[in-house]
Each structure stands twice: as structure tokens, then as C-alpha cells.
Design a protein around this motif. Structure first.
Motif, short mmCIF file in Angstrom:
data_model
loop_
_atom_site.label_atom_id
_atom_site.label_comp_id
_atom_site.label_asym_id
_atom_site.label_seq_id
_atom_site.Cartn_x
_atom_site.Cartn_y
_atom_site.Cartn_z
N ASN A 42 30.44 46.78 51.13
CA ASN A 42 31.63 45.93 51.14
C ASN A 42 32.54 46.29 49.97
O ASN A 42 32.31 45.86 48.83
CB ASN A 42 31.22 44.46 51.00
N LEU A 43 33.56 47.09 50.24
CA LEU A 43 34.51 47.48 49.21
C LEU A 43 35.87 46.83 49.44
O LEU A 43 36.43 46.17 48.58
CB LEU A 43 34.69 49.00 49.17
N THR A 44 36.40 47.05 50.64
CA THR A 44 37.81 46.80 50.92
C THR A 44 38.15 45.33 51.03
O THR A 44 37.40 44.53 51.61
CB THR A 44 38.21 47.52 52.21
N GLU A 45 39.32 44.98 50.48
CA GLU A 45 39.89 43.65 50.63
C GLU A 45 41.33 43.81 51.12
O GLU A 45 41.89 44.91 51.09
CB GLU A 45 39.86 42.89 49.30
N GLY A 63 29.53 49.06 38.87
CA GLY A 63 29.40 49.01 40.31
C GLY A 63 29.97 50.21 41.02
O GLY A 63 29.41 50.67 42.03
N ILE A 64 31.09 50.74 40.52
CA ILE A 64 31.70 51.90 41.17
C ILE A 64 30.76 53.11 41.07
O ILE A 64 30.59 53.86 42.03
CB ILE A 64 33.06 52.23 40.54
N LYS A 65 30.14 53.27 39.92
CA LYS A 65 29.18 54.36 39.75
C LYS A 65 28.05 54.24 40.76
O LYS A 65 27.65 55.23 41.40
CB LYS A 65 28.61 54.34 38.32
N GLY A 74 34.49 40.98 33.29
CA GLY A 74 34.85 42.31 33.78
C GLY A 74 36.33 42.59 33.58
O GLY A 74 37.18 41.77 33.96
N VAL A 75 36.66 43.72 33.00
CA VAL A 75 38.07 44.07 32.78
C VAL A 75 38.73 44.39 34.11
O VAL A 75 38.07 44.63 35.13
CB VAL A 75 38.19 45.27 31.82
N GLU A 76 40.07 44.40 34.11
CA GLU A 76 40.79 44.78 35.32
C GLU A 76 40.54 46.25 35.65
O GLU A 76 40.22 47.05 34.77
CB GLU A 76 42.29 44.53 35.14
N GLY A 77 40.70 46.58 36.92
CA GLY A 77 40.50 47.97 37.34
C GLY A 77 39.05 48.25 37.70
O GLY A 77 38.19 47.36 37.71
N THR A 78 38.77 49.51 37.97
CA THR A 78 37.43 49.88 38.46
C THR A 78 36.35 49.73 37.40
O THR A 78 35.18 49.55 37.74
CB THR A 78 37.45 51.33 38.96
N LYS A 79 36.71 49.78 36.11
CA LYS A 79 35.69 49.71 35.06
C LYS A 79 35.10 48.32 34.89
O LYS A 79 34.10 48.16 34.19
CB LYS A 79 36.27 50.20 33.74
N GLY A 80 35.69 47.33 35.55
CA GLY A 80 35.17 45.97 35.42
C GLY A 80 34.45 45.48 36.65
O GLY A 80 34.18 44.28 36.78
N GLY A 98 39.95 49.03 42.57
CA GLY A 98 40.00 48.28 41.33
C GLY A 98 40.83 47.02 41.40
O GLY A 98 40.76 46.17 40.50
N ALA A 99 41.63 46.85 42.46
CA ALA A 99 42.46 45.66 42.61
C ALA A 99 41.73 44.50 43.28
O ALA A 99 42.33 43.46 43.55
CB ALA A 99 43.72 46.00 43.41
N LEU A 100 40.44 44.66 43.55
CA LEU A 100 39.71 43.62 44.28
C LEU A 100 39.70 42.29 43.52
O LEU A 100 39.83 42.25 42.29
CB LEU A 100 38.29 44.07 44.60
N ARG A 101 39.52 41.20 44.28
CA ARG A 101 39.54 39.85 43.71
C ARG A 101 38.23 39.08 43.94
O ARG A 101 38.11 37.93 43.52
CB ARG A 101 40.72 39.06 44.28
N THR A 102 37.26 39.65 44.60
CA THR A 102 35.98 38.97 44.81
C THR A 102 35.31 38.74 43.47
O THR A 102 35.24 39.63 42.63
CB THR A 102 35.08 39.80 45.73
N LYS A 103 34.81 37.54 43.28
CA LYS A 103 34.27 37.13 41.99
C LYS A 103 32.76 36.94 42.04
O LYS A 103 32.19 36.59 43.07
CB LYS A 103 34.92 35.81 41.54
N ALA A 104 32.13 37.18 40.91
CA ALA A 104 30.70 36.94 40.75
C ALA A 104 30.48 36.14 39.47
O ALA A 104 31.07 36.46 38.43
CB ALA A 104 29.94 38.26 40.69
N THR A 105 29.66 35.12 39.54
CA THR A 105 29.30 34.34 38.35
C THR A 105 27.79 34.21 38.27
O THR A 105 27.10 34.09 39.29
CB THR A 105 29.93 32.93 38.39
N HIS A 106 27.27 34.22 37.06
CA HIS A 106 25.83 34.17 36.84
C HIS A 106 25.33 32.75 37.08
O HIS A 106 25.92 31.78 36.61
CB HIS A 106 25.50 34.61 35.41
#
Length: 569
Positions: free
Chosen positions: A162-165, A282-284, A218-224, A173-181
Motif C-alpha cells: 500500500n503506497l499510493t494515495e 519504510g521506503i528502504k 516523521g519528517v516530510e518527504g520520503t525520509k519520514g 513522500g507526499a502521503l498523509r496516512t498516519k501511524a501512532t504508537h
């Protein structure tokens, strides 16, 4: 005409063109010799031809449906999937210690080619699971591996990614799906994903979704972005199924083709998930799955090209029309232009298939040879883009061979054209593949490209003694491509991007000349492969020169016309 998987063709390419025998040098594949491969290919071909192929037409005409929140699959698909699972084909790449076959990627690519030619819609399902299995083997915790891998490998559970939104397509990297612990080792996943291949089915006990989402820090973009396992039904520690998770299929996409493959809009409303790999990587983790999938998609394109070619060949030999200038059958295959199309379809399918198998071989050898690993990485975008472009082009040509009947659904030719179209879009559009080739893959100053060209020129030099004319053409094309690589690496990045697509096609053209020459030499210059090589090298290989001329032009002329001018009537 029913599809017949070409096992002998795979065996020839593996033995004579991509030098499969070298794989015996890799410890993990030491027992996979030519005899073993022949048995595997024969069994896969039988399954593809006799069990999977008969489902293709029904899947197109009676596609997957969403009823009461659950997907109802096409008639026969459940039995077809069960046959794939029982034969161990879903886990053919998985490690033996996890219950898989541990086959080389090159052999799995051949099998995926056959299954895609038989029924692209159904074959997409095990391809998704294969990629997920690889991602979990590389990045998941031991607990996740022990719980999920056996079920995915035996086909009890199916995997997705599940990548695309709606607002994040190629720009993941523009995705908006959120995860919380949740504080207990689990995470709460909230968001909506689109274009989820086989997001649900009525024959899997569970659907295991790998979902990209962003943690609060998580920072904006793919690194977060982080990756999470989010099952449809939460499993208990012993593998039995527990409570339903907070996720649902919102709708199915209404697609041009692959109607039997349910492409879902998925909603996650605080669904329980487990982190795969490290946070923010996650991207890695996902790219482990995506690289597998890109070669798998290349095989999809080739498989459809094979099926379309077989159908066109049968029709051209049966259809009597006009007064041909050559031959006495009276069939349209005696017309020069029809013969041109048929020869092009066969020659192009051979090239696309051999590029994919060569890529798989290089990755297999790369387990113990760093240079081969680099070669495999270099070939992935070429295999994916060229293989799927050819799948689409050959399928369209198949419609043309049928003439007006090709536009009529009953002949089946149109289905191949519709089904193949998506392959050049998903798993990274072919434009993105080309951009990757001219940026990351040429980021070593062209060393990987030059190594491949050295191999091509070296073989052509050796082949001059047997086939001087064809060898000369291949050597000259490789030298022209070498100059093209040298020119590309000097260009600014956007100028490279402007010429990326023709550059990739030019590289594939030269690889094609090399592989056709190897095939001709393998049969000592006498036979059908030599005739096909002559056709390709004289008629199609020369395109590389014009393509490279386009590749060098840069981007200025693309921006010379403003959008207002382009839009003006």
C-alpha cells in the motif's frame, strides 16, 4: 487459439544466451542445474497452459466484484490460485528454511512470464505475495517472520503493498496516512490508499497489507515514512485468526483491463499494525519489495506479448484474404506487411524476455559477485520499461494483424491490448524508470554501462569469424551507444531527463542486437534464430542511432512552447 507456455524458449535462452551454467558458482544455487531447470520449466508450463490460461477470458468478462464489503473473485480464480499454492509457486523465491523453494530469480522470472501470459489478472496475486515475502525476510523481526512467512508461502494468506494515495502517486513522500504508537508494541494506522492490487479476495484466509505511513515525529518527504504490517484479520500468536482489523475495502477501481484483478481503495481507521524494519526507513524496506516487483512486471509485459503473438500467428495463418505476392496458402501471413508485423512481434518478445532473464541472472550472480550485482541493478529499469512497452506495443500490433476482427472483443486480441496497458504505469512509470537509468544508474560515471558495452563488443568481435556482417552491425551499434553514454553523463540533470526515454530504448535496442547475435551463433548461423537475428539487426537495431540523437538534444526545445501555446487551438 489457447495459450501454450514456451518452456523450450526459456530453456534455450537460459542455456545459450544468458549462460545459466555460471550460476553453479553461487553456493546457494549449486544444485540448480540445467536438468533441474528443465523439470521446473516443464511443470510450470503445464500449469500455466492447462490450468491458468483457461481462466483468462472469464476473468476479463466476469471481473472481480465488491459485495457487502467483500471481494468476489472471477469464476475459477480460487481453484487456479489453489493450484499455484499447492505447487509451491508462491514461495518459489522464499528461503528454504522458511518453507520456500529458494529458486534463483532468473527462474522465477521465467515462471512469472509464463503465468502472466496465461492470465495476467490472476498472476498479479502471487507476484504481490512474492514481493512481500522478500521484504519480510530482509526487514521483519523474527516474531513477524515466524508468524507471517509460513502462511504467505503456502498461500493461506496473501500479501499486498500500500503506497499510493489520491494526493501521493509517484511522489510517495507526499502521503498523509498516519501511524501512532499504541504503547504495546503495536501502532494505530489511519488513512486511505488507492490502487491496491488484490487488496481483498474470497479465497485467502487473511490479507496482509504492507502499508506506508508517517509517525508523528516523521519528517516530510520520503525520509519520514515508516512501513507497517496491517493484516485484515489480526492473527493470534499461534497463527490462528483472531479479531477483524479496523480496515475495509471502500470500492474497486473500474479499469481498462485486468478486470479479474481487484484493484481496491483501502481505508484504515485506526487499524492495528506492526512496524517492519526501523522507524522512518519504510521506503528502504518497501524498495526491497518494489525491485522484486519491477522485474516481475517486466515479465508480465513479456508474457502478454507472448500470448498476443501466439494469437496473432494463429489468426494470420487461418485468415484467407486478398491475393498475396508470395506463398500459396492464401492466408494473410503471406502478405509482406503482415509478415513484417509477425516477425517484429516475435523478435521484440525475444529481446524483452532475454533482457529480463539476463537481469535476473545478474542479480542471482550478484549474491557472490559485486560487479554482477551492479549489472543487475543497472538492468532493472531497462527490463521493466522495455518489457512493458513491448508488451503494450506487441499487443497493439496483434490487434492490427487481426484487422477489423482485432477490434471485436470475441477474438481476444483486444483484451491483451487492454491488459498490457497498465504494466507501463505501475511499479514506477516507464518515464520514471528511464529517469532512474540516466541519473542513479549513470551516477557512477557510466562504469556499469561501459562494462555491459565491453561485454557486447567483446562478443561481437569474437563472432566476426562466423557471422561477420551481423557482428559488425552489433559492434558498431555498441560503439555508438558508448558515445551516447559519454554524452549523457556530461548533461545537466533535466537535460538527461528530457532524453531519458529514447536513451533507455536505444540501450535496449543494442542489448537486443547482442542477444539475437548470441542466439544465432548458438545455432551456428543456420536456422530460424539466425533468420530472426538478421531481421532484427538489419531492420530494428538501426533505430538506436536516431534514438540517441534524440537523447542528446537536452530540454530546451521541450520548454520553448509555453503551456498557453500548447493548449491553444
Amino acid at each position: 487459439m489457447p495459450y501454450r507456455a514456451p518452456a523450450d524458449e526459456f530453456q534455450f535462452i537460459l542455456d545459450k544466451v544468458v549462460d545459466f551454467g555460471r550460476l553453479s558458482l553461487v553456493k546457494r544455487f549449486a544444485d540448480v542445474d540445467s536438468e533441474v531447470v528443465a523439470a521446473i520449466l516443464a511443470e510450470a508450463a503445464k500449469l500455466a497452459s492447462d490450468v491458468i490460461a483457461p481462466l483468462d477470458r472469464c476473468g476479463d468478462q466476469q471481473g472481480a466484484l465488491l459485495k457487502d464489503g467483500c471481494v468476489k473473485t472471477s469464476p475459477g480464480f480460487a481453484d487456479g490460485f489453489a493450484a499455484l499454492a499447492e505447487g509451491g509457486w508462491i514461495g518459489m523465491l522464499a528461503a528454504p528454511e522458511n518453507g520456500g523453494m529458494g529458486l534463483p530469480l532468473s527462474i522465477a522470472t521465467a515462471v512469472n512470464d509464463m503465468m502472466s501470459g496465461a492470465c495476467l489478472s490472476l498472476s498479479l496475486n502471487p507476484l504481490m505475495s512474492q514481493g512481500q515475502i522478500e521484504a519480510l525476510e530482509h526487514h521483519a523481526s523474527d516474531e513477524i517472520k515466524s508468524l507471517y512467512l509460513p502462511k504467505l508461502i503456502d498461500g493461506s494468506w496473501c500479501g499486498t503493498m500500500n503506497l499510493t494515495e489520491s494526493g501521493a502517486g509517484s511522489d510517495v513522500g507526499a502521503l498523509r496516512t498516519k501511524a501512532t504508537h499504541n504503547g504495546d508494541g503495536t501502532y494505530s494506522i489511519t488513512g486511505q490508499k488507492i490502487f491496491i492490487t488484490w487488496g481483498d479476495s474470497d479465497f485467502a484466509e487473511n490479507i496482509c497489507h504492507l502499508v506506508l505511513a508517517r509517525l508523528p515525529d516523521g519528517v516530510e518527504g520520503t525520509k519520514g515514512i515508516s512501513l507497517f504490517m496491517v493484516p485484515k484479520i489480526i492473527p493470534n500468536s499461534d497463527g490462528s485468526l483472531g479479531a477483524a482489523n479496523a480496515l475495509s475495502v471502500v470500492s474497486l477501481e473500474h479499469k481498462l483491463g485486468i478486470h479479474g484483478s481487484p484493484t481496491c481503495v483501502m481505508d484504515y481507521s485506526g487499524a492495528t499494525g506492526w512496524l517492519i524494519g526501523r522507524a522512518h526507513e519504510g521506503i528502504k524496506c518497501m524498495f526491497t519489495m518494489m525491485n522484486n516487483a519491477r522485474l516481475g512486471v517486466a515479465a508480465q509485459g513479456v508474457g502478454v506479448a507472448e500470448a498476443a503473438t501466439q494469437r496473432a500467428m494463429a489468426y494470420a495463418q487461418d485468415r484467407v484474404q486478398g491475393m498475396p505476392l508470395a506463398g500459396e496458402s492464401g492466408s494473410i501471413c503471406d502478405h509482406a506487411d503482415v509478415r513484417r508485423m509477425l516477425a517484429t512481434m516475435r523478435a521484440e518478445t525475444f529481446v524483452a524476455r532475454t533482457i529480463a532473464l539476463s537481469c535476473g541472472m545478474a542479480i542471482d550472480l550478484g549474491h557472490e559477485d559485486a560487479d554482477q550485482a551492479v549489472k543487475g541493478a543497472f538492468l532493472i529499469p531497462i527490463a521493466k520499461a522495455f518489457g512493458t512497452d513491448i508488451g503494450h506495443e506487441v499487443a497493439q500490433m496483434g490487434v492490427q494483424v487481426h484487422g477489423g476482427m482485432g477490434y471485436i472483443e470475441e477474438t481476444g486480441a483486444a483484451q491483451y491490448a487492454r491488459d498490457a496497458r497498465i504494466t507501463s504505469i505501475y511499479e514506477g512509470t516507464n518515464g520514471i524508470q528511464a529517469m532512474d537509468l540516466v541519473s542513479r544508474k549513470l551516477g557512477d560515471g557510466g562504469d556499469a554501462a561501459f562494462a555491459i558495452l565491453d561485454e557486447i563488443e567483446g562478443f561481437a568481435e569474437a563472432a566476426r569469424a562466423q557471422m561477420p556482417d551481423l557482428a559488425k552491425e552489433v559492434w558498431s551499434a555498441a560503439e555508438t551507444l558508448r558515445e551516447g553514454v559519454e554524452a549523457m553523463i556530461t548533461l545537466p540533470l533535466n537535460d538527461r531527463f528530457a532524453g531519458a526515454v529514447p536513451f533507455l530504448r536505444a540501450f535496449a535496442r543494442v542489448l537486443g542486437g547482442h542477444y539475437h547475435l548470441k542466439a544465432a551463433i548458438a545455432e551456428t548461423g543456420k536456422g530460424k534464430r539466425t533468420k530472426l537475428a538478421t531481421f532484427y539487426i538489419r531492420r530494428l537495431l538501426p533505430e538506436h542511432s536516431a534514438l540517441l540523437a534524440q537523447a542528446r538534444l537536452g530540454a530546451s526545445d521541450l520548454y520553448a512552447l509555453s503551456m498557453e501555446e500548447l493548449s491553444a487551438e
